[in-house]
Design an enzyme around this catalytic site. Structure first.
Site, PDB file in Angstrom:
ATOM      1  N   HIS A 251       0.802  -1.217   0.000  1.00  0.00           N
ATOM      2  CA  HIS A 251       0.000   0.000   0.000  1.00  0.00           C
ATOM      3  C   HIS A 251       0.836   1.268   0.000  1.00  0.00           C
ATOM      4  CE1 HIS A 251      -3.106  -2.881   1.165  1.00  0.00           C
ATOM      5  NE2 HIS A 251      -3.941  -2.027   0.626  1.00  0.00           N
ATOM      6  N   GLY A 252       2.040   1.198   0.482  1.00  0.00           N
ATOM      7  CA  GLY A 252       2.856   2.409   0.456  1.00  0.00           C
ATOM      8  C   GLY A 252       4.151   2.242   1.213  1.00  0.00           C
TER       9      GLY A 252
END
Lengths: 481, 304
Positions: free
Chosen positions: A326-327
């Site tokens: 996700h990041g």
């Protein structure tokens, strides 16, 4: 191009008409049109990154061809490795370079060294995490001989760049989507109507639920020190619905749009907030990513077979990698680890596959036990989302400290009154979702169960509420991944 | 085989025609409904008169005149100021009011922050635009000022649809404010107010040409309609005043001189600092402060 924009409202009918009227007679032409439309759709953000998609598609296409020509294990492994390196390489460079450079510098400094991390001014290409995983799945499936490699370059390019799901999924498997480009699509009235209905429901989720919740969640998370515990709890709940409305709304629009063109995409959400345990939640949330990690990471690692430590290790790996996907931020790692902690007790006691069916099948209401399990699962999820939403770990911990600093306010009804309208909207939303929980999306069976007048009335009401209650337009959360 | 293919094509085409026709009917009903609402709302708006309660003097501007001038202490006066109002919007309001009302005096807020460039983003910035469009969806001359003022078209359409297309609304005059009396005194907002008025992402803002242009237009429209215009600025806190960029003060002084030459009464008390207890915050007066300021203004006006 955003799904909830005027640009898309003009773009979609044009492509639809060209697709069914102008290019209808030739499958090749239809696929070429889809490639052009998809590249325009993506290029609306930034033309520069189109070369990245084209390059990634071309590499995986060639690797597929080469894999079909050789049986030598070493060569096949080398080809697969090339595909992984190219795709993960792009992802690693654009998404994780600065994160690793900074953390390496910090670790080096901690050990007494003096190292200055050089930060690159990199723009993250929209949707890179989605389409790289999609093309990668093709190479892995061809390598594992689960899929015949394609020699049809147009179909392959159309498969990688198919605009409805290009930037935020569902992450399609080549085994499901690619063959659909080989056969002539026929216009089906009910499929198209169903697609439109799903688009409308997706827009409602995005514009009414997600955008309204986003405004409040942003305000509360950004000024957490000015809010009471009750308000902070609401902030976390608003974000919980924001991310669901935002992402599942996007998926609904994507699936509905694909249906207009005669394609079937996989279901990406299946009413996750009605889950009775975390294992069920993960079978219902972002299904295309969860199953991707399950098939290409968890199972190759050994899955839930083997000794306890093996199960623990694999569970943590899959959840942490999923969080990291996700990041490039430690907060996502903690979010993943927290979910692993929730999941492990179920796995170790063999209860992770206890709730495979839909809750309260054939009943109007859940039993007390089901209600309790759903509530506990929901609260655990809300707690984990705080890490996901916060700017960083520090912010998350401070938010949590404030959240539990005056818990007596949880029971003061007045604390919630400034948000009564959105709470009411959420209650109606939950009710509609509950009624439709057995279907692919809440309004799916509307066409079969209700007469035309009732259906039209409901569609108009949905449109009316989109115009009336629609919050300030926010970008889709998953675009940043 | 060919016959089958042809039949399937015709069948598919018929289905497609049915789909498009149904979709068009659905959208047609929606557009007719919305169009009728726009028409009804337009008629309602055209038949509405701004309720000025027989006042002959109006106080207009942003939150500064809104909190600093108490109309009860002035003769036949109404305060229609609204928070964050830029001169562009005041000009549109005034044009609309003058079409249906006769007034003889306009008291307009004129302080250094009114000519700061931060006013240029009022129709673009997410924080302000929605509120600005709510006040101006019928009176705003957005097409005429398209090249001059940047505005968020999408948000304008959203606000327009919400206020005119969904159902008949009985009131479309959202541009009349009122005097706001504040009893508290809290000076902790100094930094945020200075930042908001004179900085954008820590970069110092300059003088807004658009604001100056529209201030002049307001003066012109007053002259044309024989309306006396009085410009006022309430005292701000010393610490706030010290942080106003020099460039803005310089232009503000130039404009004051220019207006004085045109025999316009400018009651500038920006740097006439009051006791801390008379401020609502660093740049607004509270109720007690507004009573003093209104009395001072009245006296100065009589002496002018």
């Amino acid at each position: 191009m955003l799904f909830n924009s005027i640009d898309f409202a003009i773009f979609l009918p044009i492509v639809f008409i060209l697709y069914w009227f102008v290019t209808k007679k030739s499958l090749q032409l239809q696929n070429i049109l889809l490639i052009i439309a998809s590249y325009i759709f993506y290029g609306w953000w930034d033309w520069c990154f189109l070369s990245l998609i084209a390059f990634s598609s071309f590499v995986d296409y060639l690797i597929g061809i080469q894999l079909s020509k050789t049986e030598a294990t070493e060569k096949r492994k080398l080809l697969l490795l090339t595909s992984i390196l190219v795709n993960i390489g792009f992802l690693g460079f654009f998404k994780y370079f600065n994160f690793f450079a900074e953390n390496f510098a910090s670790a080096f400094t901690l050990l007494g060294g003096n190292f200055e991390a050089s930060r690159l001014d990199i723009i993250l290409p929209v949707g890179i995490s989605f389409y790289t995983f999609q093309t990668l799945s093709y190479s892995i499936d061809v390598y594992n001989k689960k899929l015949e490699p394609t020699s049809d370059i147009i179909s392959f390019f159309a498969f990688v760049s198919f605009f409805p799901q290009l930037v935020a999924g569902p992450i399609e498997r080549a085994t499901n989507l690619l063959p659909q480009f080989y056969i002539k699509r026929k216009f089906q009235y009910h499929k198209a109507v169903d697609g439109m209905r799903q688009i409308l429901w997706g827009l409602f989720k995005k514009i009414v639920i997600a955008d309204n919740c986003a405004e409040l969640a942003n305000e509360i998370f950004n000024n957490y020190s000015d809010h009471s515990s009750a308000s902070l709890a609401l902030g976390a709940i608003f974000f919980t619905f924001q991310i669901y409305g935002d992402f599942s709304g996007y998926s609904d629009i994507a699936i509905g749009t694909a249906r207009l063109f005669g394609f079937n995409l996989m279901q990406n959400f299946s009413f996750p907030y009605f889950s009775r345990d975390i294992a069920e939640f993960w079978r219902r949330w972002h299904i295309s990513l969860s199953t991707w990690f399950r098939d290409y990471l968890y199972i190759p690692l050994g899955g839930s077979k083997g000794r306890i430590w093996m199960k623990v290790k694999n569970t943590f790996i899959i959840f942490i990698v999923s969080g990291f996907w996700h990041g490039a931020n430690w907060k996502f790692v903690v979010w993943g680890a927290l979910n692993a902690l929730y999941f492990l007790p179920l796995l170790l006691t063999n209860k992770n596959r206890k709730n495979l069916n839909t809750v309260a099948v054939g009943k109007w209401l859940p039993s007390f036990r089901e209600l309790l399990s759903m509530s506990i699962t929901f609260m655990l999820t809300v707690f984990a989302w705080i890490f996901f939403r916060a700017e960083n770990l520090n912010h998350a911990f401070e938010y949590l400290l404030n959240l539990f600093s005056n818990p007596e306010t949880f029971f003061i009804l007045k604390s919630y009154s400034p948000h009564k309208l959105i709470i009411l909207i959420l209650c109606v939303f939950i009710l509609i979702e509950w009624v439709g929980r057995n279907d692919k999306y809440a309004l799916e069976k509307l066409g079969f169960r209700r007469n035309k007048k009732f259906r039209y009335l409901l569609y108009y009401m949905l449109m009316f509420s989109i115009f009336w209650f629609g919050g300030k337009s926010q970008e889709f959360i998953y675009f940043q991944f | 085989m060919v016959g089958n293919h042809k039949n399937s094509f015709i069948f598919s085409f018929k289905k497609m025609k049915k789909f498009i026709l149904n979709l068009l009917i659905f959208l047609f009903i929606l557009f007719i409904y919305m169009g009728l609402n726009v028409l009804v709302n337009f008629i309602i708006w055209k038949n509405q008169k701004p309720p000025l309660k027989e006042a002959t003097t109006i106080i207009a501007g942003d939150s500064h005149p809104m909190t600093s001038l108490n109309p009860k202490l002035l003769y036949n006066t109404i305060n229609i100021s609204q928070g964050a109002e830029p001169y562009v919007l005041t000009y549109w309001k005034l044009k609309e009011i003058l079409m249906l009302n006769k007034i003889d005096t306009l008291i307009l807020g004129f302080a250094p922050h009114n000519i700061s460039e931060f006013n240029d983003k009022k129709f673009l910035n997410k924080f302000y635009s929605n509120e600005m469009f709510k006040r101006s969806y019928f009176i705003g001359e957005f097409i005429e000022t398209n090249n001059l003022i940047e505005f968020d078209k999408k948000e304008l359409i959203n606000v327009f649809i919400r206020n005119t297309c969904l159902f008949p609304k009985l009131n479309h005059i959202n541009y009349l404010g009122n005097y706001d009396s504040i009893n508290e005194s809290n000076l902790s907002n100094l930094h945020s107010d200075v930042k908001r008025h004179y900085y954008d992402k820590n970069i110092k803002l300059g003088v807004s040409k658009i604001s100056v242009k529209y201030l002049n237009r307001i003066i012109q429209i007053c002259n044309k309609n024989n309306i006396e215009i009085l410009l006022i600025s309430n005292p701000v806190h010393l610490n706030y005043y010290k942080k106003i960029p020099k460039m803005i003060i310089k232009e503000y002084d130039n404009l004051k001189k220019e207006f004085a030459n045109k025999k316009i009464f400018v009651f500038d008390r920006t740097d006439f600092f009051y006791d801390d207890s008379l401020y609502a915050n660093s740049d607004h007066l509270n109720y007690n402060g507004s009573i003093i300021f209104t009395k001072q203004f009245k006296k100065a006006k009589n002496d002018f």
